[in-house]
Scaffold this active site. Structure first.
Site, PDB file in Angstrom:
ATOM      1  N   HIS A 180      63.769   6.588 -52.123  1.00 43.99           N
ATOM      2  CA  HIS A 180      63.478   5.096 -51.896  1.00 43.99           C
ATOM      3  C   HIS A 180      63.760   4.203 -53.022  1.00 43.99           C
ATOM      4  CE1 HIS A 180      61.535   5.023 -48.036  1.00 43.99           C
ATOM      5  NE2 HIS A 180      61.039   6.171 -48.163  1.00 43.99           N
ATOM      6  N   ASP A 198      67.419   3.582 -53.256  1.00 42.15           N
ATOM      7  CA  ASP A 198      68.756   3.227 -53.264  1.00 42.15           C
ATOM      8  C   ASP A 198      68.941   1.562 -52.768  1.00 42.15           C
ATOM      9  OD1 ASP A 198      67.896   3.751 -50.632  1.00 42.15           O
ATOM     10  OD2 ASP A 198      69.790   4.772 -49.963  1.00 42.15           O
ATOM     11  N   GLY A 224      68.813  14.701 -36.635  1.00 38.58           N
ATOM     12  CA  GLY A 224      67.660  13.583 -36.771  1.00 38.58           C
ATOM     13  C   GLY A 224      66.760  14.361 -37.367  1.00 38.58           C
ATOM     14  N   LEU A 276      68.192  15.367 -42.610  1.00 31.47           N
ATOM     15  CA  LEU A 276      69.357  15.994 -43.640  1.00 31.47           C
ATOM     16  C   LEU A 276      70.844  15.362 -43.577  1.00 31.47           C
ATOM     17  CD1 LEU A 276      68.292  19.682 -43.252  1.00 31.47           C
ATOM     18  CD2 LEU A 276      67.970  18.065 -45.120  1.00 31.47           C
ATOM     19  N   SER A 277      70.625  14.184 -42.603  1.00 31.90           N
ATOM     20  CA  SER A 277      71.803  13.321 -42.597  1.00 31.90           C
ATOM     21  C   SER A 277      73.062  13.691 -41.638  1.00 31.90           C
ATOM     22  CB  SER A 277      72.167  12.958 -43.914  1.00 31.90           C
ATOM     23  OG  SER A 277      73.130  11.530 -43.839  1.00 31.90           O
ATOM     24  N   GLU A 295      77.390   2.462 -39.501  1.00 35.42           N
ATOM     25  CA  GLU A 295      75.984   2.647 -39.295  1.00 35.42           C
ATOM     26  C   GLU A 295      74.998   1.410 -39.355  1.00 35.42           C
ATOM     27  OE1 GLU A 295      74.878   6.593 -40.652  1.00 35.42           O
ATOM     28  OE2 GLU A 295      72.593   6.306 -40.161  1.00 35.42           O
ATOM     29  N   ASP A 325      73.452   8.758 -48.301  1.00 33.15           N
ATOM     30  CA  ASP A 325      74.025   9.791 -47.289  1.00 33.15           C
ATOM     31  C   ASP A 325      75.464   9.930 -47.297  1.00 33.15           C
ATOM     32  OD1 ASP A 325      71.254   9.777 -47.085  1.00 33.15           O
ATOM     33  OD2 ASP A 325      71.490   9.301 -44.809  1.00 33.15           O
ATOM     34  N   TYR A 370      59.770   1.331 -43.023  1.00 35.44           N
ATOM     35  CA  TYR A 370      60.819   1.468 -44.087  1.00 35.44           C
ATOM     36  C   TYR A 370      61.492  -0.010 -44.313  1.00 35.44           C
ATOM     37  CZ  TYR A 370      65.886   2.381 -45.677  1.00 35.44           C
ATOM     38  OH  TYR A 370      67.097   2.571 -46.288  1.00 35.44           O
TER      39      TYR A 370
END
Ligand code: ADP
Ligand code: MG
Length: 373
Positions: free
Chosen positions: A37, A39, A124, A127-128, A162, A174, A223
């Protein structure tokens, strides 16, 4: 044109499209060792790639048609769209459409293509898999169409797809990790300048990821709230982003309304912990690295409030394992996984003991996802 219905998940490119692929490319998932948290406040992160990868096979076509298939979706079928006619369908094809849309906007010339996707990155699972898909597809397109796009631009194009097409407000970590890291080297990344340094993992260390089996549906909303809180805290403190503050500024935080003071304290101390973790890796000081992971977890639990009791239990169980140096929640929070640093060769067994004790009541089940070894 004949489109096969729901081809089996084992279908090869030739089964699907009646010819062999012209290009193969792949890219890994990632796990963030520390720097959580941070970035979206322009801060520091320290991710590694994991051994699991997404693999792409691609064959160019004449004309603008794109045909795409993935082995990792429920009832796989070939989906189609035309270049220049990308429209969100709110499914996995949006990641593919988002990439071609962004490339065309950036002035790259593409043709249609047939595409087969297969991955062993848990989809999902924090782990990207999304970045692994974006980066592997961009690598395949770079090769197939001779695109002049370097690894950092690939990461940026993946993030833009994205953010703008899929509609997920993710940071750049990521995609940078998938594009530039490997599973033996952590990527010390400044998410504002995109400057990075590769920091080898000491040979004595091994990374373990344990999935709690808990996912929370409101995590996207939380988020967004955390992002807004960090932006507001920066504004009140008179800086562009919280990244512009350091430990010497902590005395100013009591002027902020609750909980912005705690949110800011997490970001400021976490950025400092990333730098300390880089120093610990360089000095091969794994006990110190482990302490930083535990401190990061405390901060994410108490100050940033993104942990949940199940994850706290996993970290607690990890702390009772003699071969584990440190552990913490990893990823966005409200569920997901912990990451731990273990003594090499012991990670799988320690992870399985933790998972067994976590699941003792029979009501919950943890999975050991990644020992890198
Ligand atoms: P994570 O990146 O943590 O795995 P995300 O929610 O960001 O989770 O991304 C998962 C989404 O990415 C999936 O729901 C799917 O739409 C897409 N995706 C990822 N990998 C694949 C794949 N191999 N095949 C098809 N879609 C994929
Ligand atoms: Mg993702």
């Amino acid at each position: 044109m004949s489109v096969k219905e729901s081809p089996a998940a084992t279908s090869t490119f030739a089964d699907l499209f009646g010819r062999d692929p012209a290009v193969r490319a792949d890219a890994p998932g990632r796990v963030n060792l520390i720097g959580e948290h941070t970035d979206y406040s322009g801060g520091f992160v320290l991710p590694l790639a994991i051994p699991q990868r997404t693999r792409i096979e691609l064959g160019p076509r004449i004309g603008p048609l794109v045909r795409a298939w993935s082995a990792n979706v429920e009832s796989p079928e070939i989906l189609e769209y035309r270049l220049g006619d990308e429209k969100p369908v709110h499914g996995w094809l949006d990641y593919v459409q988002g990439i071609t849309d962004v490339l065309r906007q950036d002035g790259y010339t593409l043709r249609g293509f047939d595409l087969r996707i297969e991955s062993d990155v848990p989809v999902g699972g924090g782990l990207s898999s999304s970045a692994a898909l974006e980066v592997s597809l961009l690598r395949a397109l770079r090769e197939a169409f001779g695109l002049e796009i370097d690894d950092v631009k690939i990461a940026l194009a993946g993030q833009k797809a994205e953010n703008d097409f899929v509609g997920a407000p993710v940071g750049i970590m990521d995609q940078m990790a998938s594009s530039l890291a490997d599973d033996k080297t952590a990527l010390f990344l400044d998410t504002r300048s995109l400057q990075f340094e590769r920091i080898p993992l000491p040979a004595e260390a091994e990374i373990v990821v344990i999935d709690s089996g808990v996912t929370h549906s409101h995590s996207a909303g939380e988020y967004r709230v955390r992002r807004q809180e960090c932006e507001r805290a920066a504004e009140l403190l008179g800086v562009r982003q919280l990244r512009d503050l350091g430990p010497q500024d902590l005395w100013r935080l009591p002027s902020l309304p609750e909980p912005l003071d705690r949110r800011a304290r997490h970001v400021i101390t976490e950025n400092a912990r990333v730098r300390s973790a880089v120093a610990a890796l360089r000095e091969r000081d794994l006990p110190r690295l482990g302490k930083l992971l535990y401190a990061s977890h405390e901060s994410l639990r108490n100050d940033f409030e993104v942990s949940i009791p199940e994850i706290d239990d996993l970290v607690e169980l990890a702390s009772e394992e003699p071969d584990i140096y440190g552990a913490r929640i990893t990823g966005g929070g409200f569920g997901g996984s912990i990451v731990a640093v273990a003594r090499r060769g012991t990670g799988r067994k320690a992870g399985e003991r933790i998972a067994a004790r976590y699941g003792e009541s029979g009501k919950r089940k943890a999975t050991v996802l990644v020992p890198t070894a």
